[in-house]
Design a protein around this motif. Structure first.
Motif, PDB file in Angstrom:
ATOM      1  N   GLU A  86     -16.486 -18.463  33.493  1.00 45.64           N
ATOM      2  CA  GLU A  86     -17.736 -19.137  33.170  1.00 45.64           C
ATOM      3  C   GLU A  86     -18.417 -19.570  34.458  1.00 45.64           C
ATOM      4  O   GLU A  86     -17.831 -19.496  35.539  1.00 45.64           O
ATOM      5  CB  GLU A  86     -17.464 -20.349  32.277  1.00 45.64           C
ATOM      6  CG  GLU A  86     -16.765 -19.986  30.974  1.00 45.64           C
ATOM      7  CD  GLU A  86     -16.409 -21.216  30.158  1.00 45.64           C
ATOM      8  OE1 GLU A  86     -17.249 -21.635  29.339  1.00 45.64           O
ATOM      9  OE2 GLU A  86     -15.316 -21.759  30.360  1.00 45.64           O
TER      10      GLU A  86
ATOM     11  N   THR B 132     -11.736 -20.682  31.662  1.00 47.99           N
ATOM     12  CA  THR B 132     -11.052 -21.137  30.459  1.00 47.99           C
ATOM     13  C   THR B 132      -9.909 -20.177  30.185  1.00 47.99           C
ATOM     14  O   THR B 132     -10.097 -18.959  30.212  1.00 47.99           O
ATOM     15  CB  THR B 132     -12.021 -21.206  29.263  1.00 47.99           C
ATOM     16  OG1 THR B 132     -13.030 -22.190  29.544  1.00 47.99           O
ATOM     17  CG2 THR B 132     -11.295 -21.593  27.994  1.00 47.99           C
ATOM     18  N   TYR B 133      -8.735 -20.721  29.913  1.00 50.64           N
ATOM     19  CA  TYR B 133      -7.553 -19.858  29.824  1.00 50.64           C
ATOM     20  C   TYR B 133      -6.510 -20.443  28.882  1.00 50.64           C
ATOM     21  O   TYR B 133      -6.495 -21.650  28.599  1.00 50.64           O
ATOM     22  CB  TYR B 133      -6.933 -19.664  31.208  1.00 50.64           C
ATOM     23  CG  TYR B 133      -6.431 -20.949  31.848  1.00 50.64           C
ATOM     24  CD1 TYR B 133      -5.095 -21.309  31.772  1.00 50.64           C
ATOM     25  CD2 TYR B 133      -7.304 -21.802  32.525  1.00 50.64           C
ATOM     26  CE1 TYR B 133      -4.631 -22.485  32.341  1.00 50.64           C
ATOM     27  CE2 TYR B 133      -6.856 -22.980  33.103  1.00 50.64           C
ATOM     28  CZ  TYR B 133      -5.519 -23.318  33.010  1.00 50.64           C
ATOM     29  OH  TYR B 133      -5.064 -24.488  33.578  1.00 50.64           O
TER      30      TYR B 133
ATOM     31  N   ASN C 271      -6.939 -24.459  28.213  1.00 49.86           N
ATOM     32  CA  ASN C 271      -7.422 -25.373  29.240  1.00 49.86           C
ATOM     33  C   ASN C 271      -8.674 -24.811  29.893  1.00 49.86           C
ATOM     34  O   ASN C 271      -8.916 -23.596  29.858  1.00 49.86           O
ATOM     35  CB  ASN C 271      -6.372 -25.588  30.332  1.00 49.86           C
ATOM     36  CG  ASN C 271      -5.268 -26.542  29.924  1.00 49.86           C
ATOM     37  OD1 ASN C 271      -5.379 -27.247  28.918  1.00 49.86           O
ATOM     38  ND2 ASN C 271      -4.191 -26.567  30.687  1.00 49.86           N
ATOM     39  N   HIS C 272      -9.421 -25.686  30.524  1.00 48.58           N
ATOM     40  CA  HIS C 272     -10.540 -25.285  31.388  1.00 48.58           C
ATOM     41  C   HIS C 272     -10.281 -25.860  32.771  1.00 48.58           C
ATOM     42  O   HIS C 272      -9.885 -27.028  32.909  1.00 48.58           O
ATOM     43  CB  HIS C 272     -11.868 -25.817  30.854  1.00 48.58           C
ATOM     44  CG  HIS C 272     -13.033 -25.507  31.757  1.00 48.58           C
ATOM     45  ND1 HIS C 272     -13.675 -24.280  31.758  1.00 48.58           N
ATOM     46  CD2 HIS C 272     -13.660 -26.257  32.700  1.00 48.58           C
ATOM     47  CE1 HIS C 272     -14.641 -24.296  32.647  1.00 48.58           C
ATOM     48  NE2 HIS C 272     -14.654 -25.480  33.245  1.00 48.58           N
TER      49      HIS C 272
ATOM     50  N   SER D 263     -12.216 -26.304  36.476  1.00 49.84           N
ATOM     51  CA  SER D 263     -13.469 -26.176  37.206  1.00 49.84           C
ATOM     52  C   SER D 263     -13.191 -25.695  38.621  1.00 49.84           C
ATOM     53  O   SER D 263     -12.047 -25.688  39.077  1.00 49.84           O
ATOM     54  CB  SER D 263     -14.205 -27.527  37.235  1.00 49.84           C
ATOM     55  OG  SER D 263     -13.408 -28.496  37.904  1.00 49.84           O
TER      56      SER D 263
ATOM     57  N   LEU E 136      -8.715 -28.228  26.116  1.00 48.31           N
ATOM     58  CA  LEU E 136      -9.718 -27.963  25.089  1.00 48.31           C
ATOM     59  C   LEU E 136      -9.112 -27.927  23.697  1.00 48.31           C
ATOM     60  O   LEU E 136      -9.829 -28.027  22.705  1.00 48.31           O
ATOM     61  CB  LEU E 136     -10.427 -26.643  25.377  1.00 48.31           C
ATOM     62  CG  LEU E 136     -11.109 -26.524  26.745  1.00 48.31           C
ATOM     63  CD1 LEU E 136     -11.849 -25.204  26.850  1.00 48.31           C
ATOM     64  CD2 LEU E 136     -12.053 -27.686  26.998  1.00 48.31           C
TER      65      LEU E 136
ATOM     66  N   LYS F 171     -14.693 -17.434  24.714  1.00 45.84           N
ATOM     67  CA  LYS F 171     -15.587 -18.565  24.909  1.00 45.84           C
ATOM     68  C   LYS F 171     -16.888 -18.072  25.524  1.00 45.84           C
ATOM     69  O   LYS F 171     -16.876 -17.243  26.428  1.00 45.84           O
ATOM     70  CB  LYS F 171     -14.949 -19.630  25.819  1.00 45.84           C
ATOM     71  CG  LYS F 171     -15.727 -20.943  25.877  1.00 45.84           C
ATOM     72  CD  LYS F 171     -15.085 -21.933  26.822  1.00 45.84           C
ATOM     73  CE  LYS F 171     -15.881 -23.241  26.842  1.00 45.84           C
ATOM     74  NZ  LYS F 171     -15.447 -24.124  27.944  1.00 45.84           N
TER      75      LYS F 171
ATOM     76  N   LEU G 225     -16.219 -21.977  21.590  1.00 47.69           N
ATOM     77  CA  LEU G 225     -14.847 -21.523  21.743  1.00 47.69           C
ATOM     78  C   LEU G 225     -14.289 -21.102  20.389  1.00 47.69           C
ATOM     79  O   LEU G 225     -14.411 -21.834  19.393  1.00 47.69           O
ATOM     80  CB  LEU G 225     -13.987 -22.664  22.314  1.00 47.69           C
ATOM     81  CG  LEU G 225     -12.489 -22.426  22.464  1.00 47.69           C
ATOM     82  CD1 LEU G 225     -12.210 -21.386  23.540  1.00 47.69           C
ATOM     83  CD2 LEU G 225     -11.776 -23.739  22.804  1.00 47.69           C
TER      84      LEU G 225
END
Length: 666
Positions: free
Chosen positions: A322, A327-328, A339-340, A342, A350, A362, A367
């Motif tokens: 993203e 996000t994985y 999870n995400h 940054s 999440l 996502k 999502l």
């Protein structure tokens, strides 16, 4: 309540490959089901409107599992629905259909003259293909006419009586003989029916992603000549000019995932320096200015779900890039979640710490994911206002009125000071005043985990009047590199953890008859079953499935043998032979007294059938009651995605074996 039957899984639906539409207002996913009559699986595409929550079946075909969104209202999918003859040449063609979400029949869009998966639509005329490429065939094979192909393949039938191998591995579990076969990327120009190669003929492709503007492609892999490399390079292609840029050269990096995150390229990678091949990867962003990988996050967890179950079929995404990060799916303790992270390394959850998330997508802040919750089967979920919302009820009736047992956790600290998680399924109708037999079930991997999710075989045994207990010993996933690292110590602390867990269960449940306990497991669980019967006589019966018995032979026959054996056992035929042999259950076969059933498949190229043959033969020679059931045409995935009739027979063999030794009067 009705008992869960041996063949109950025939009624289950398996969800996979969920993908959001371009606007993210809709999602499509694959639903598969066992087909006992045809002894296989059927798959069709379903859709759900995320605004109205309307869910419906879109295709009712038999093999529709590969698709992509062309726009918010149209899907393109591959299918063999028009094929009427099982001609050998047919496998080298791919039919593509389009279907509208507003109704009407699917229409054939094109036929690609290659065995291909359509990965993306670049424009109205151009598609990105992932092609099964066979270097044993002539270079011009894909431009031959059907008649020319038929003639060529007929002439090759004379060579079917023998195989020529020139590289390692020469076979792969689930794929068969793969000598000189590759996954190769092409651009397909539909109007001209021209395939334009993007990667080389012998390139070993490991992963790839298309940029959001569809102008660039990034991939990782290596030039595979002779022996497959465990390291990969990172390459980017400009799809307009076809110019390739090697971003990270082939040297020290083992790259697991590669995705575009906006303009950035993100990979999960490791150099395998401290914890070997099972080392958890870190998250890196490619620094274009300095031309190197820049660390983003090192959570010391896997970037996928390793929570075991025998109620899945098919795959899907585990990572999405993203603009603000990645996000994985990850495995944590005994569950998997989303999870995400940054680009500044901040990780946020999440989804809940519960069950398993099996695939996801996502887009635009939306999502969707396939998950198993509590003791239920797979359904499709989303998150709205911070709350999980179930979007489907596809498996709602499958377990209604059934005697589903809720696993009860037993968590204890072993003598090394390590906390171990385990569970017990009490037998259906459990009466504390009665005595019961029990089955210890050991997971594979070893870098996987058991959780509290639904497991058909265990639920069936609980319905047959058994206690069933299982745990996550050291060597497993979800607890970091140090917990997972048992290299050169197989059969030591992992064995101790399992035996101490058994002691804990027997202490908690005095209703278990200590003289009527069985042990079983597959893959690593099969290795551990073989190890256990050579090191203790406490089990009355054993069922060893798709096992390892000899690290020396495993190295020379397994598709992962050339690197897995030395890395995990700490020796091979030329270096530290004594250590590799010390870790081989076959060494201790003369100490065995436990009646043992061996379950194996003749196309299991992960743990080839010689592993079962050797242990079976050794037990027979030493007068131990043993039996082997070899399944033809099956591989390492027999218990999870084997032919339905074979799965039924496998479970019947194991259950009958345990019934004989754990229930019948002797």
């Amino acid at each position: 309540m009705q008992a869960i039957k041996l063949d109950e899984f025939l009624n289950y639906h398996f969800l996979s490959n969920v993908k959001l539409s371009p606007s993210a207002n809709k999602a499509a996913f694959v639903v598969s089901k066992s087909n006992e009559e045809k002894d296989g699986y059927t798959s069709g595409i379903w859709t759900v409107d995320l605004n109205t929550k309307e869910c419906r079946m879109l295709t009712a075909g038999k093999d529709e599992s590969s698709f992509l969104w062309l726009n918010d209202d149209t899907l393109l999918f591959t299918s063999r629905r028009d094929r009427t003859k099982p001609e050998e040449v047919d496998q080298y063609y791919t039919d593509c259909f389009v279907i509208s979400l507003h109704g009407g029949e699917a229409r054939k869009r094109m036929t690609i003259d290659a065995p291909a998966r359509v990965v993306a639509s670049i424009d109205a005329d151009t598609y990105l293909l992932d092609v099964s490429y066979d270097n044993n065939l002539p270079e011009n094979f894909f431009t031959m006419s059907r008649e020319e192909r038929q003639k060529l393949l007929a002439s090759r039938k004379e060579e079917k009586d023998y195989e020529v191998f020139s590289e390692l591995p020469f076979w792969r579990n689930g794929a068969g003989i793969t000598n000189l076969q590759r996954s190769r990327l092409y651009l397909y120009h539909a109007v001209e029916k021209v395939m334009e190669p993007l990667t080389e003929a012998k390139y070993q492709l490991e992963g790839y992603d298309l940029s959001q503007d569809k102008k660039k492609l990034v991939y990782c892999g290596s030039d595979f000549q002779g022996v497959e490399s465990l390291k990969q390079e990172l390459v980017e292609i400009d799809l307009a000019t076809k110019e390739k840029t090697v971003l990270v050269p082939l040297a020290s990096w083992n790259i697991h995932h590669v995705v575009y995150a906006g303009e950035k390229i993100v990979v999960t990678a490791t150099e395998n320096k401290k914890y070997g091949i099972n080392e958890n990867a870190n998250l890196y962003c490619y620094d274009r200015e300095n031309k190197k990988l820049q660390l983003i996050s090192q959570p010391d967890r896997s970037y996928y779900s390793s929570v075991g179950s025998d109620c899945r079929y098919g795959g899907g995404k585990s990572m999405v890039g993203e603009e603000d990060g990645i996000t994985y799916i990850t495995t944590e303790r005994n569950w998997s979640k989303i999870n995400h992270v940054s680009f500044d390394g901040m990780i946020s959850s999440l989804t809940a710490d519960e069950g398993s998330v099996d695939c996801m997508d996502k887009k635009n802040g939306r999502l969707v994911y396939v998950a198993m919750r509590k003791t239920g089967l797979q359904e499709l979920y989303t998150v709205e206002h911070g709350e999980e919302v179930c979007l489907t009820q596809i498996n709602a009736m499958a377990l209604e009125g059934k005697s589903v047992v809720t696993p009860k956790m037993i968590r204890f600290t072993d003598t090394d000071g390590v906390e171990i998680d385990g569970w017990v399924l009490e037998p259906v109708g459990f009466d504390p005043q009665k005595s019961y037999p029990a089955i210890l079930d050991i997971h594979g991997g070893p870098k996987t985990v058991y959780g509290a999710v639904f497991y058909h075989e265990m639920q069936y045994w609980a319905n047959c009047g058994y206690f069933v207990f299982f745990c996550n010993p050291r060597g497993g996933d979800g607890r970091g590199n140090r917990f997972a690292d048992i290299r050169g110590r197989y059969g030591q602390e992992d064995y101790d953890d399992i035996m101490q867990f058994t002691d804990q269960v027997l202490s908690a449940y005095p209703q278990i008859d200590k003289g009527r306990i069985g042990v079983t497991g597959g893959s690593y669980g099969g290795f551990m079953t073989n190890w256990i019967i050579g090191h203790t006589h406490r089990f009355a019966a054993a069922a060893s499935q798709r096992s390892i018995s000899n690290w020396i032979s495993m190295e020379g026959t397994s598709d992962i043998g050339p690197y897995f054996g030395m890395d995990q056992a700490g020796g091979n035929a030329w270096e530290n032979f004594d250590q590799a042999w010390w870790h081989s259950p076959l060494k201790y076969a003369d100490k065995c007294t436990t009646p043992t059933l061996f379950i194996h498949s003749d196309e299991d190229y992960r743990c080839w059938m010689v592993e079962a043959y050797q242990m079976f033969s050794a037990l027979k020679v030493h007068g131990v009651e043993s039996r082997i059931c070899l399944f033809h045409g099956e591989n390492h995935e027999l218990s999870r995605s084997g032919k339905p009739n074979h799965r039924i027979r496998r479970l019947k063999e194991i259950t009958d074996w345990f019934n004989h030794y754990l229930k019948e009067e002797k």
